[in-house]
Design an enzyme around this catalytic site. Structure first.
Site, PDB file in Angstrom:
ATOM      1  N   HIS A 168      39.985  42.534  31.635  1.00  0.00           N
ATOM      2  CA  HIS A 168      40.998  43.134  32.273  1.00  0.00           C
ATOM      3  C   HIS A 168      42.177  42.772  32.380  1.00  0.00           C
ATOM      4  CE1 HIS A 168      37.230  45.035  34.916  1.00  0.00           C
ATOM      5  NE2 HIS A 168      37.740  45.963  33.899  1.00  0.00           N
TER       6      HIS A 168
ATOM      7  N   HIS B 154      37.392  37.789  30.922  1.00  0.00           N
ATOM      8  CA  HIS B 154      37.259  38.889  30.700  1.00  0.00           C
ATOM      9  C   HIS B 154      38.494  39.699  30.227  1.00  0.00           C
ATOM     10  CE1 HIS B 154      38.198  39.373  34.636  1.00  0.00           C
ATOM     11  NE2 HIS B 154      38.225  40.768  34.792  1.00  0.00           N
TER      12      HIS B 154
ATOM     13  N   HIS C 272      29.964  41.651  36.054  1.00  0.00           N
ATOM     14  CA  HIS C 272      31.217  42.204  36.585  1.00  0.00           C
ATOM     15  C   HIS C 272      31.213  43.986  35.896  1.00  0.00           C
ATOM     16  CE1 HIS C 272      35.108  42.999  38.131  1.00  0.00           C
ATOM     17  NE2 HIS C 272      35.660  42.904  37.007  1.00  0.00           N
TER      18      HIS C 272
ATOM     19  N   ASP D 231      44.631  42.149  34.441  1.00  0.00           N
ATOM     20  CA  ASP D 231      45.200  41.070  35.459  1.00  0.00           C
ATOM     21  C   ASP D 231      44.647  39.782  34.947  1.00  0.00           C
ATOM     22  OD1 ASP D 231      42.625  41.813  36.188  1.00  0.00           O
ATOM     23  OD2 ASP D 231      42.780  41.378  38.311  1.00  0.00           O
ATOM     24  N   HIS D 232      44.022  39.404  33.782  1.00  0.00           N
ATOM     25  CA  HIS D 232      43.517  38.129  33.573  1.00  0.00           C
ATOM     26  C   HIS D 232      44.027  37.778  31.874  1.00  0.00           C
ATOM     27  CE1 HIS D 232      40.563  37.334  36.737  1.00  0.00           C
ATOM     28  NE2 HIS D 232      40.776  38.780  36.642  1.00  0.00           N
TER      29      HIS D 232
ATOM     30  N   HIS E  83      41.822  34.528  43.261  1.00  0.00           N
ATOM     31  CA  HIS E  83      41.639  35.801  42.897  1.00  0.00           C
ATOM     32  C   HIS E  83      41.453  36.945  44.240  1.00  0.00           C
ATOM     33  CE1 HIS E  83      39.997  39.706  40.811  1.00  0.00           C
ATOM     34  NE2 HIS E  83      40.696  39.242  40.001  1.00  0.00           N
TER      35      HIS E  83
ATOM     36  N   ASP F  41      35.815  37.222  39.068  1.00  0.00           N
ATOM     37  CA  ASP F  41      35.224  38.719  38.792  1.00  0.00           C
ATOM     38  C   ASP F  41      33.813  38.655  38.431  1.00  0.00           C
ATOM     39  OD1 ASP F  41      38.143  40.455  37.731  1.00  0.00           O
ATOM     40  OD2 ASP F  41      38.284  38.370  38.217  1.00  0.00           O
TER      41      ASP F  41
END
Length: 306
Positions: free
Chosen positions: A62, A60, A138, A64-65, A267, A209
């Protein structure tokens, strides 16, 4: 097949924990699953040939990915690369890649092919394997991935081939490829006469996530290695539910119910120090005794199980 954990943290990088990213190496192919901040550092420290990455699979969008991806795209232009780089992910991944290229004025000298996932499907195929995407749950559209190998042929019984008077050489190869041949007496010998039962391939699954949903179990069923989010301990279950994440115990429940051979959590919330991760491990092992923790630059071998 090997899985390299490039980063195991969630939300924010820590001095001792990069953000979530896993590189899978299979028969010379390299596949990157997510690319959080610090991905390049771990690739370098593990001496992995990042310029050989064939495809990137994003769960996805976000930060942090995906914040590690622009650097990988730019670095790939510093070497002689002609093969296309495939990038898969849910809606918005194409916009993110294109915007990053424009804003950073990237020099890209190789094809980048971005494909957005809108439904469960096989997104990538190769010789003897395929990679499938499936929906997670998520705060924004998120997908998990499985790489599954096709069944392998059974073992060739040389003694049986000799007994059936099949001459050594090309005819043995034809039998192994599934063709019927004629022996020295002109009689037909079929592949099933000399081949053992088919042997299963390997399966790798990547899930992060998401809140716990029963459908994940079916998707990752029988995995040889499941890398699965285990972000919170039991006392943060309400917070996990609110933010649509999983606890370590829920990750273990998926592993147990899916009958996976090996499950390692990833994670983690930054609230846990490396020492405190033992809390997550203990709670997971109460459900799935062989649960493991991932650590940055940890390597998992995924052997054939005959």
């Amino acid at each position: 097949m090997e899985a390299f954990v490039l980063g195991c943290g969630g939300m924010m990088p820590l001095p001792y924990r990069h953000l979530t990213s896993v590189l899978l190496r299979r028969e010379g192919d390299l596949f990157l699953f997510d690319g959080g901040e610090g991905t390049q550092v771990s690739l370098k420290r593990l001496n992995l040939k990042w310029k050989k990455i064939d495809a990137i699979f994003v769960s996805h969008t976000h930060a942090d990915h995906v914040t590690g991806l622009p650097g990988i795209l730019m670095l790939s232009s510093q070497v002689e690369r002609t093969e296309p780089l495939y990038i898969y992910g849910p809606p918005k991944i194409a916009e993110y890649i294109e915007t990053s290229r424009k804003v950073l004025d990237m020099y890209i000298n190789y094809p980048i092919i971005v494909k957005e996932i809108t439904a469960p499907c096989v997104v990538h195929e190769g010789d003897g394997f395929y990679i499938r995407a499936f929906p997670l749950s998520h705060t924004k559209t998120c997908v998990g991935y499985t790489l599954e190998e096709l069944d392998r042929p059974g073992e060739f019984n040389t003694e049986k081939a000799v007994e059936l008077k099949v001459p050594r050489g090309p005819l043995w190869g034809q039998l192994q490829k599934g063709f019927t041949v004629k022996n020295e007496d002109g009689k037909e010998v079929h592949p099933e006469d000399v081949m053992g039962n088919k042997r299963s391939g390997r399966k790798f699954s990547f899930v992060t996530d998401t809140q716990y949903i029963p459908s994940i179990t079916g998707e990752v069923k029988g995995s040889d290695l499941l890398i699965c989010e285990g972000m919170f301990a039991d006392d943060c279950e309400d917070q996990a539910k609110e933010k649509k994440h999983m606890t370590a115990r829920q990750a273990a429940t998926i592993a147990r119910d899916a009958g996976v051979r090996r499950m390692a959590m990833i994670h983690y919330s930054p609230r846990y120090t490396d020492r405190e991760l033992e809390i997550l491990l203990k709670q997971a092992q109460e459900v799935y005794p062989s649960a493991e923790l991932t650590k940055d630059r940890m390597v998992f071998d995924i052997p054939y199980i005959d």
